[in-house]
Design a protein around this motif. Structure first.
Motif, PDB file in Angstrom:
ATOM      1  N   THR A 117       0.836  -1.193   0.000  1.00  0.00           N
ATOM      2  CA  THR A 117       0.000   0.000   0.000  1.00  0.00           C
ATOM      3  C   THR A 117       0.876   1.249   0.000  1.00  0.00           C
ATOM      4  O   THR A 117       1.836   1.335   0.764  1.00  0.00           O
ATOM      5  N   PRO A 118       0.601   2.236  -0.860  1.00  0.00           N
ATOM      6  CA  PRO A 118       1.407   3.463  -0.902  1.00  0.00           C
ATOM      7  C   PRO A 118       1.405   4.199   0.428  1.00  0.00           C
ATOM      8  O   PRO A 118       0.490   4.047   1.237  1.00  0.00           O
ATOM      9  N   ILE A 119       2.428   4.994   0.650  1.00  0.00           N
ATOM     10  CA  ILE A 119       2.561   5.775   1.865  1.00  0.00           C
ATOM     11  C   ILE A 119       1.361   6.708   2.027  1.00  0.00           C
ATOM     12  O   ILE A 119       0.808   7.211   1.054  1.00  0.00           O
ATOM     13  N   GLU A 120       0.909   6.871   3.270  1.00  0.00           N
ATOM     14  CA  GLU A 120      -0.279   7.672   3.539  1.00  0.00           C
ATOM     15  C   GLU A 120      -0.053   9.135   3.177  1.00  0.00           C
ATOM     16  O   GLU A 120       0.894   9.758   3.647  1.00  0.00           O
ATOM     17  N   THR A 121      -0.932   9.701   2.333  1.00  0.00           N
ATOM     18  CA  THR A 121      -0.796  11.102   1.922  1.00  0.00           C
ATOM     19  C   THR A 121      -2.066  11.910   2.186  1.00  0.00           C
ATOM     20  O   THR A 121      -2.134  13.076   1.838  1.00  0.00           O
ATOM     21  N   VAL A 122      -3.071  11.302   2.804  1.00  0.00           N
ATOM     22  CA  VAL A 122      -4.308  12.002   3.101  1.00  0.00           C
ATOM     23  C   VAL A 122      -4.049  13.071   4.160  1.00  0.00           C
ATOM     24  O   VAL A 122      -3.314  12.850   5.115  1.00  0.00           O
ATOM     25  N   SER A 123      -4.650  14.242   3.982  1.00  0.00           N
ATOM     26  CA  SER A 123      -4.518  15.323   4.955  1.00  0.00           C
ATOM     27  C   SER A 123      -5.789  16.152   4.947  1.00  0.00           C
ATOM     28  O   SER A 123      -6.670  15.942   4.109  1.00  0.00           O
ATOM     29  N   PHE A 148      -9.098  23.848   9.946  1.00  0.00           N
ATOM     30  CA  PHE A 148     -10.385  24.466  10.228  1.00  0.00           C
ATOM     31  C   PHE A 148     -11.558  23.752   9.572  1.00  0.00           C
ATOM     32  O   PHE A 148     -12.691  24.236   9.612  1.00  0.00           O
ATOM     33  N   LYS A 149     -11.294  22.610   8.947  1.00  0.00           N
ATOM     34  CA  LYS A 149     -12.383  21.768   8.468  1.00  0.00           C
ATOM     35  C   LYS A 149     -13.067  21.110   9.671  1.00  0.00           C
ATOM     36  O   LYS A 149     -12.490  20.979  10.751  1.00  0.00           O
ATOM     37  N   ARG A 150     -14.301  20.669   9.459  1.00  0.00           N
ATOM     38  CA  ARG A 150     -15.021  20.026  10.554  1.00  0.00           C
ATOM     39  C   ARG A 150     -14.310  18.751  11.001  1.00  0.00           C
ATOM     40  O   ARG A 150     -13.758  18.008  10.197  1.00  0.00           O
ATOM     41  N   LEU A 151     -14.347  18.510  12.295  1.00  0.00           N
ATOM     42  CA  LEU A 151     -13.780  17.280  12.838  1.00  0.00           C
ATOM     43  C   LEU A 151     -14.490  16.066  12.246  1.00  0.00           C
ATOM     44  O   LEU A 151     -13.872  15.025  12.011  1.00  0.00           O
ATOM     45  N   TYR A 152     -15.765  16.196  11.998  1.00  0.00           N
ATOM     46  CA  TYR A 152     -16.547  15.123  11.372  1.00  0.00           C
ATOM     47  C   TYR A 152     -15.947  14.742  10.018  1.00  0.00           C
ATOM     48  O   TYR A 152     -15.804  13.558   9.695  1.00  0.00           O
ATOM     49  N   ASP A 153     -15.564  15.744   9.217  1.00  0.00           N
ATOM     50  CA  ASP A 153     -14.989  15.481   7.899  1.00  0.00           C
ATOM     51  C   ASP A 153     -13.608  14.837   8.008  1.00  0.00           C
ATOM     52  O   ASP A 153     -13.247  13.983   7.195  1.00  0.00           O
ATOM     53  N   ALA A 154     -12.839  15.254   9.010  1.00  0.00           N
ATOM     54  CA  ALA A 154     -11.526  14.640   9.233  1.00  0.00           C
ATOM     55  C   ALA A 154     -11.692  13.159   9.558  1.00  0.00           C
ATOM     56  O   ALA A 154     -10.940  12.312   9.060  1.00  0.00           O
ATOM     57  N   CYS A 155     -12.691  12.837  10.375  1.00  0.00           N
ATOM     58  CA  CYS A 155     -12.946  11.440  10.729  1.00  0.00           C
ATOM     59  C   CYS A 155     -13.374  10.634   9.508  1.00  0.00           C
ATOM     60  O   CYS A 155     -12.932   9.486   9.318  1.00  0.00           O
ATOM     61  N   LEU A 156     -14.232  11.212   8.662  1.00  0.00           N
ATOM     62  CA  LEU A 156     -14.660  10.520   7.446  1.00  0.00           C
ATOM     63  C   LEU A 156     -13.471  10.222   6.545  1.00  0.00           C
ATOM     64  O   LEU A 156     -13.388   9.139   5.950  1.00  0.00           O
ATOM     65  N   LYS A 157     -12.555  11.189   6.433  1.00  0.00           N
ATOM     66  CA  LYS A 157     -11.372  10.978   5.597  1.00  0.00           C
ATOM     67  C   LYS A 157     -10.510   9.845   6.137  1.00  0.00           C
ATOM     68  O   LYS A 157      -9.975   9.025   5.376  1.00  0.00           O
ATOM     69  N   MET A 158     -10.360   9.785   7.459  1.00  0.00           N
ATOM     70  CA  MET A 158      -9.578   8.714   8.064  1.00  0.00           C
ATOM     71  C   MET A 158     -10.208   7.360   7.799  1.00  0.00           C
ATOM     72  O   MET A 158      -9.522   6.386   7.462  1.00  0.00           O
ATOM     73  N   ILE A 159     -11.524   7.290   7.945  1.00  0.00           N
ATOM     74  CA  ILE A 159     -12.226   6.027   7.726  1.00  0.00           C
ATOM     75  C   ILE A 159     -12.111   5.592   6.266  1.00  0.00           C
ATOM     76  O   ILE A 159     -11.836   4.428   5.970  1.00  0.00           O
ATOM     77  N   ALA A 160     -12.294   6.532   5.335  1.00  0.00           N
ATOM     78  CA  ALA A 160     -12.243   6.207   3.905  1.00  0.00           C
ATOM     79  C   ALA A 160     -10.856   5.737   3.494  1.00  0.00           C
ATOM     80  O   ALA A 160     -10.713   4.845   2.651  1.00  0.00           O
ATOM     81  N   SER A 161      -9.811   6.332   4.078  1.00  0.00           N
ATOM     82  CA  SER A 161      -8.435   5.975   3.708  1.00  0.00           C
ATOM     83  C   SER A 161      -7.897   4.808   4.527  1.00  0.00           C
ATOM     84  O   SER A 161      -6.804   4.318   4.262  1.00  0.00           O
TER      85      SER A 161
END
Length: 360
Positions: free
Chosen positions: A131-137, A141-154
């Motif tokens: 699996t490629p190195i993690e590059t999601v960021s 100031f984005k919502r914490l909810y959106d940060a969590c969704l990004k973590m789950i998706a990646s």
């Protein structure tokens, strides 16, 4: 009259379990409140008043980067490409495991290991098909909810916060959020976690079938193969009767290859665990009767990365990761991440105006 499964039954004959109905209702209301809480906070809100951040340049030798992580007591670090002045991904224990796999597949290249740099990790990934190195960021100031969704998706266990300077839009690595930090923030600041009274056995979260395990006599390198092949971060260590003895984590590999010494990978798990740091937090266990509110309270009080599910005799039953818990809080049982992301994208992405808080 009440109609049940196509037949009409006198209402007096219908049995309702008031306690279970109340618990189900409170569980739904609690989850809804937690999600609204996450939508009302930014990723920046989770950061402590003071913290330190270690960022590594991609031109750094892999061997030196490993020593830096160990000396500073951390297991991951953001990468920075000084040539492009951009965030280059997140270095984790999985990347060192990839390097180990690479040199065992191509032993003729072992002599080059001391000159291997972090920017060569992508070549390693391609060579071994990892699996490629993690590059999601995400912006702080984005919502914490959106940060969590990004973590789950990646399927990542952490996500860097990337800001930028207003004058030249140059990226700034502000910090890194982990699943643990987010869940602890929720447990400390959202009282509705006390409404989550349903036990694990009723929540359908965690892994219970085809679990990867090892014994104290298993060679460490076999465990590394399992970690890489399954894409997991830990392996339960059992005795001959299936009783849980310990857990071998991917971060344990770092201490074995410190200084570029790879011969220690021939040790058994039992021998390797003797070299584990005294700062190891321990193995946290639970049963499938434990409730989510008590689990959240444990996260509030103790630093943990997963819960090993056991029975009354300490036999292994399953594993519940922090990612499983975060997924449940956001999406419920079997929630669709794509649908949640689409819904999130159709709403305001941050409860505050998104602008840099950093000045040039």
């Amino acid at each position: 009259m009440a109609e049940i499964m196509g037949t009409k039954t006198p209402i007096a004959d219908v049995v309702f379990n008031a306690t279970e109905d109340i618990i189900d209702m409170e569980q739904r209301d609690g989850l809804k409140s937690i999600r609204e809480f996450l939508k009302g906070k930014t990723a920046y809100d989770v950061l402590p008043v003071s913290f330190r951040l270690l960022v590594l340049d991609t031109s750094l030798l892999v061997r030196k980067s490993l020593n830096i992580l160990i000396q500073n007591g951390i297991v991951s670090a953001p990468l920075w490409n000084s040539k492009t002045s951009k965030f280059a991904g997140l270095l984790t224990s999985s990347d060192y495991i990839n390097v180990i796999q690479y040199y065992y597949q191509y032993p003729e290249k072992m002599d080059e290991i001391d000159q291997f740099t972090l920017d060569g990790l992508r070549d390693v990934e391609k060579a071994i098909g990892s699996t490629p190195i993690e590059t999601v960021s995400i912006h702080p100031f984005k919502r914490l909810y959106d940060a969590c969704l990004k973590m789950i998706a990646s399927k990542g266990r952490r996500i860097p916060l990337i800001d930028y300077q207003e004058d030249n839009k140059r990226e700034i690595v502000l910090s890194v959020l982990t699943q643990y930090r987010i869940l602890k923030f929720v447990s400390q600041n959202c009282k509705e976690t006390r409404m989550l009274r349903k036990p694990l056995k009723d929540l359908n979260i965690g892994a219970y079938d085809n679990l990867a395990t090892a014994t104290m006599d298993t060679p460490v390198f076999e465990v590394i193969h399992l970690l890489a092949a399954r894409g997991i971060s830990s392996i339960p260590i059992l005795d001959a009767d299936g009783v849980l003895l310990n857990v071998y984590e991917s971060v344990d590999v770092l201490t074995l290859v410190k200084g570029g010494i790879y011969t220690d990978l021939q040790l058994t798990v039992g021998e390797a665990l003797m070299r584990r740091s005294d700062e190891f937090e321990g193995v946290y266990t639970c049963t499938d009767q434990d409730r989510m509110d008590t689990i959240m309270d444990t996260i509030r009080r103790a630093r943990l990365h997963r819960l090993i599910v056991v029975d009354g005799s300490n036999h292994l039953k399953g594993i519940v990761s922090l990612g499983d818990i975060l997924h449940y809080l956001l999406l419920g049982e079997g929630g669709d991440i794509s649908a949640a992301q689409s819904a999130a994208n159709s709403t305001v992405q941050s409860p505050v105006q998104e602008k840099s808080h950093l000045q040039a």
